[in-house]
Structure formats: C-alpha cells, structure tokens
Design an enzyme around this catalytic site. Structure first.
Site, PDB file in Angstrom:
ATOM      1  N   ASP A 215     -35.260  14.906  37.120  1.00  0.00           N
ATOM      2  CA  ASP A 215     -34.979  15.629  38.362  1.00  0.00           C
ATOM      3  C   ASP A 215     -36.257  16.234  38.946  1.00  0.00           C
ATOM      4  OD1 ASP A 215     -32.843  16.794  40.119  1.00  0.00           O
ATOM      5  OD2 ASP A 215     -33.769  18.657  39.440  1.00  0.00           O
ATOM      6  N   GLU A 268     -37.208  11.003  39.855  1.00  0.00           N
ATOM      7  CA  GLU A 268     -36.777  11.352  41.210  1.00  0.00           C
ATOM      8  C   GLU A 268     -38.013  11.849  41.944  1.00  0.00           C
ATOM      9  OE1 GLU A 268     -33.961  14.193  43.961  1.00  0.00           O
ATOM     10  OE2 GLU A 268     -34.918  15.000  42.187  1.00  0.00           O
TER      11      GLU A 268
HETATM   12  C1  GLC Z   1     -32.540  17.118  42.821  1.00  0.00           C
HETATM   13  C2  GLC Z   1     -31.071  16.845  42.665  1.00  0.00           C
HETATM   14  C3  GLC Z   1     -30.307  17.821  43.506  1.00  0.00           C
HETATM   15  C4  GLC Z   1     -30.612  19.211  43.024  1.00  0.00           C
HETATM   16  C5  GLC Z   1     -32.112  19.481  43.017  1.00  0.00           C
HETATM   17  C6  GLC Z   1     -32.452  20.712  42.236  1.00  0.00           C
HETATM   18  O1  GLC Z   1     -32.991  16.875  44.093  1.00  0.00           O
HETATM   19  O2  GLC Z   1     -30.793  15.516  42.985  1.00  0.00           O
HETATM   20  O3  GLC Z   1     -28.928  17.585  43.469  1.00  0.00           O
HETATM   21  O4  GLC Z   1     -29.977  20.156  43.861  1.00  0.00           O
HETATM   22  O5  GLC Z   1     -32.833  18.439  42.424  1.00  0.00           O
HETATM   23  O6  GLC Z   1     -32.274  20.487  40.876  1.00  0.00           O
END
Ligand code: GLC
Length: 549
Positions: A215, A268
């Site tokens: 994440d 991500e």
């Molecule tokens: C990422 C996740 C999202 C979350 C954020 C904070 O972007 O996909 O859903 O709110 O991180 O953890």
C-alpha cells in the site's frame, strides 16, 4: 505447507501473466450474517472464483482495525479482524484456494498504522516514550504551537498533521498523517520500523501467501527536515518517490526470493514519470506494480494506444511485466466512468451527479475487458467488475463510511460507491450476500435494481458480463501467446480509431473506438467478441473481438 504452483521449474513465474482477482473482504460475501463480508464467505465462494478462472486473489486488508479507512488503519499486522474471522481461518482459506490452483496476495500497509496500534498508543501515552521516534511528532508553528509544522496536505483533505494531547490534557506536539488522523505515518528512518515490516512479510509468506500488495508504496520515506512542499522547487519531493526507498524494496526482495517458490512484491505506485516508476521494477526490487496510467486513461483510441505503448516501453528496460487495471476499491466503477462525457479517472474529478449513460458504459466496459485480457502481462479484476456493477451514486449521506467523503465536508462522494456488497442471487437486497435470517443488513445499502446483476442471474445467460469474463479468461489461459506470452505487434492498415494488435502470428485483438462499424482484418475464426457483429461481419462501435489469424 501446500506445494505452490502448477507450473514446472522452467515455466515463466506465475505473477508475470496472472489474472488476479481483487477481493474487498468486507463486501465480497457474508458467511455469518452480520452484514459484513468475511473470510468464511470467501471460502464458500471459492468454486465461483475457480470457475471464473483466476490465478490469484488479492485481499484488501483483513487485519484487526478500527476501520477508520476500511482496514487501511491496521492495529495488528499479524492477526485477522474478528468481523472477518480468525488467523486459523485465513490459513485455511489460503490453503483451500491453493488446492484449487489459486494463490493469495495479502495487502501490506507500511506507510502508517492505526492510531490504535500499540506503538502509537505508547507514543501518545508518554511523550518521552521511545515509540515516539517511530512516528513524526513535531512542535507546531505559531506562538503557541497552534499551527501545523508544515504545509503538507492529507490525501483525504485538510492538513496532514493532527495535534496530540499530552497526558496532562494540554495540547502537545503534532503528528504527521498523510491520510486520516487515525492513520499516523511511520518513520521509515527508524530501524525498528524496517525490522517490524520485514518480520511481517515473513509472517504471511510463512503462512502460504504467494505475494504482497504494498500500500502507498512510494510514500514511505520522508525528508527528515520536513520542509514545506513547494511545487516549483527543483529539490526532490519531501515524501513521494524518494531515492532511499529502493534500499527498502531491495531488502524485501531478498526475503521474497529466499522462499523455494519465490513470493511476489506488487507495488501501489502512482507516479506520472514512467521512468521513475520503472526504477521500482528493477530485477532486484519489486516484481510488478499497478498500472495507474492505464487505469486513468480515457476511452479514446489515441490516448489508449499511447498508454499501452508507454507502459510497454517503460517496462522493457527492466524486464518487468506490465499490469493492466481498469478499477479497484478506490476509483469509480468502470461501467459508470465509461458512460460519462469525460471517461478518464482522477480523484479530483470524483463528484456526485455526473451524467452517465449506463448502456454505453457497459458496451465499453465489455470491450475494455477483452482489451485488457489480451495485453501482455498480468491483469487485475476488481470484484464486481465481472458482474458489470456500476458505481452506486445514491448512498444516503448518513450511510457513508469512507473518510475521503467524511473529511471533504460533503463535497466528495468518496469511495463507498464502488465498495457496495456484491449481489449473488435473488431479486432483492441482500441478494444472497448474507445468509437467510441474517442479523443485520449489508454494511452499505445495495440498490433495489440489481436483480439482473447477480452472479446467479448472469451465470445462465451467455450474453452476460460474467459469461464474457469466464469465456475470455478461459481462452486466455489456453492461448500461450497471451498473458506473458508473445510480444504485442500493432496491425497495419487499420483506421485511426481502431486498436488492433497481434500476439504472436495466430491471435489478434481488435477494438473499435470509432462511431461507425469497422471492417475486421482477415482472420480464420472469431474466437470471442464483446458484442454481436454487424450483419455483414463488421465490428460495431465500442466493441472488441478476439480473432484467430
Ligand atoms: C491506498 C489504498 C486506499 C487507502 C490508502 C491509505 O491508496 O488503496 O484505499 O485509503 O492507501 O492506506
């Protein structure tokens, strides 16, 4: 532990060409009837996922959490939230899925913890506690420290700082939170933070997880001087994509590679600069990362082709496979987005009441499914995409849960509209999401008109979105040129508003983004199309076809 993999030692690693299905556990299936999805619900539906033909499941966080941000506020990285099940249940789920040839990817959240995490509780309880150093506590600016330490802004609106209260009740230091105030950012300069996450990786790999989704992977490192953000400054960004991060991921790669069946690291990473993006995919760093350029791309032939070419060109020098993503739990559902006048995605554009044509959106989403499943690399399918679910845009404000909506002062609809519990069967809520005689309704209300979107209703209908996904994934599996197979080559001599490419010399995908029907290139057989062809064999507008050449 069960033996991983159906592939021999010589075959390309699974993650290079996999179809990965994203499970948002809260909204997938409710096994115990409390209105919240859970791991028992997923286990019951494993046959559905096996029939869909996916290679792996990526689970959004299932850890104990106050759910201030849908579980991205983790209180214990080594457990399972009681509303989702138990650790033993997670191990069983991982093993049962693997029996069906389906791998599991867990979501790792290294940038921040929940304010209920023991580290943060210790840091708040005593300003002299050593845990204080694991976060970013700083005195405020202004005469009485009443102003945040710098001008950084939270991804969820408002300042990225929250003022703490000292144990004696007086206002104390501020702490950094790039997301919600209940998600304090960790200090990745501290060795304990690094050691803890390496241990958490091993914890889940030891329990059979085949990979992790990381994440907010480009945000971990901060400039320790915490300077104001100045968009015009040539200096490196104080918290996005800092060079020191690569050492973190190289160290994680060593851990992933230490398993006999190497585990995959999936980042991500939202970065507009594709060269900077690709640096994370060098052979000793992450295996793959989500393709947000493609996800954000409008349904326009020139832009799509540029995104595809740009993606492949960025990945080639590091020999990493591309990924293709149309949707996830953070963005507007594909069917709704593609029915709008502006078909691109951007958080800034998340708004209520944007007109959409659901019939047009569905046509395009069907064509986009065949496009993505034909491109080289791995594909992500977000739960409900295979059912053609639209964004739910009329959730009553009082039912909204997403901090992005709650912190926006009513200006943003937030992300709940793509997180509504799945419809499985029946003609009224909860559509089989919860068992009969459930004790509570689904945690987000489902629309009254989803009877034709249920998995059961679509299963027997050859024209349904579900049937299209099943057929496409089955063909993709059988077609060795697809996935991580042969290179993509653009076919010559097609109109500018048609995307046409071959994979090897026997397979082609053609997508017509123009207003008129288009002639198909010479072929032996139509393998699959996202809609019927015209009477004279033409490809209608917003339709895709897979051809045997
Ligand atoms: C990422 C996740 C999202 C979350 C954020 C904070 O972007 O996909 O859903 O709110 O991180 O953890």
């Amino acid at each position: 532990m069960a033996e991983h993999g159906r592939q021999g030692a010589q075959a390309a690693p699974w993650w290079r060409g996999a179809v990965i299905y994203q499970v948002y556990p809260r909204s997938f299936a409710d096994g115990d009837g409390d209105g919240t999805g859970d791991l028992a619900g997923v286990r019951e539906r494993l046959p559905y996922l096996a029939e869909l033909g996916v290679d792996a499941l990526w689970f959004n966080p299932w850890y104990p959490s106050p759910m201030a941000d849908g579980g991205y506020d983790v209180a214990d990285y080594r457990g399972v939230a009681p509303e989702f099940g138990t650790l033993a249940g997670a191990e069983k789920l991982i093993a049962d899925a693997l029996e069906l040839g389906i791998r599991t990817i867990v979501d790792i959240v290294p940038n921040h913890v929940s304010s209920e995490h023991p580290w943060f509780r210790a840091a708040i309880a005593d300003p002299a506690a050593p845990e204080r150093e694991l976060f970013w506590f700083r005195p405020g600016r202004g005469e009485h420290g009443e102003l945040p330490p710098n001008n950084w802004v939270s991804e969820f609106h408002g300042p990225a700082w929250t003022r703490s209260t000292d144990p004696d009740g007086t206002p104390g230091d501020w702490y950094l939170n790039l997301f919600d105030s209940r998600q304090p950012d960790l200090n990745w300069g501290h060795p304990r933070v690094r050691e803890e996450h390496e241990d958490v990786l091993r914890f889940w790999f030891d329990r059979g997880a085949s990979g992790v989704r990381i994440d907010s992977a480009a945000l971990l490192e901060k400039d320790p001087a915490l300077p104001d953000l100045d968009p015009d400054s040539p200096a490196p960004h104080p918290y996005v994509d800092r060079d020191g991060l690569h050492a973190v991921y190289r160290s994680w790669r060593t851990i992933a590679d230490s398993y006999p069946d190497p585990r995959a690291l999936i980042g991500e990473i939202w970065l507009p600069d594709t060269e900077r993006f690709a640096r994370y995919l060098r052979p000793d760093e992450l295996h793959t990362a989500f393709n947000f350029d493609f996800l954000s791309c409008p349904w326009e032939p020139v832009r799509l082709r540029a995104s595809i070419e740009g993606t492949l060109a960025a990945h080639a020098p590091v020999s990493a496979p591309a990924t293709w993503v149309l949707a996830n739990h953070d963005v507007t559902r594909t069917v709704t987005r593609y029915g709008r006048a502006d078909t691109s995605f951007g958080f800034a554009a998340k708004a209520r009441g944007v007109p959409t044509d659901p019939v047009l959106g569905m046509r395009r989403a069907r064509a986009a499914a065949l496009l993505t499943l034909a491109l080289p690399g791995a594909v992500y399918v977000y739960q409900g995409e295979e059912l053609g679910l639209p964004e739910v845009e009329d959730i009553p404000p009082a039912a909204l849960q997403d901090p992005m909506a709650l912190r926006s002062g009513g200006t943003s609809p937030g992300r709940d509209g793509c997180r509504v519990p799945l419809p499985w069967s029946g003609d009224a809520p909860p559509y089989g999401f919860s068992p009969a005689r459930a004790s509570a309704p689904p945690w987000l209300p489902q629309p009254a008109d989803w009877a034709d979107r249920t998995a059961a209703a679509q299963s027997g209908d050859p024209e349904s979105m579900l049937s299209l996904y099943r057929a496409a994934i089955r063909l993709r599996r059988a077609e060795s040129a697809l996935g991580d197979g042969d290179d993509l080559t653009w076919l010559p001599g097609v109109p500018a508003n048609v995307l046409a490419f071959g994979r090897g010399d026997r397979f082609a995908c053609v997508v017509n983004l123009g207003g008129d029907s288009a002639e198909l290139p010479a072929h032996r057989e139509l393998l699959l199309s996202s809609g019927p062809l015209t009477v004279d064999g033409g490809l209608p507008s917003d339709t895709a076809a897979w051809l045997r050449l």
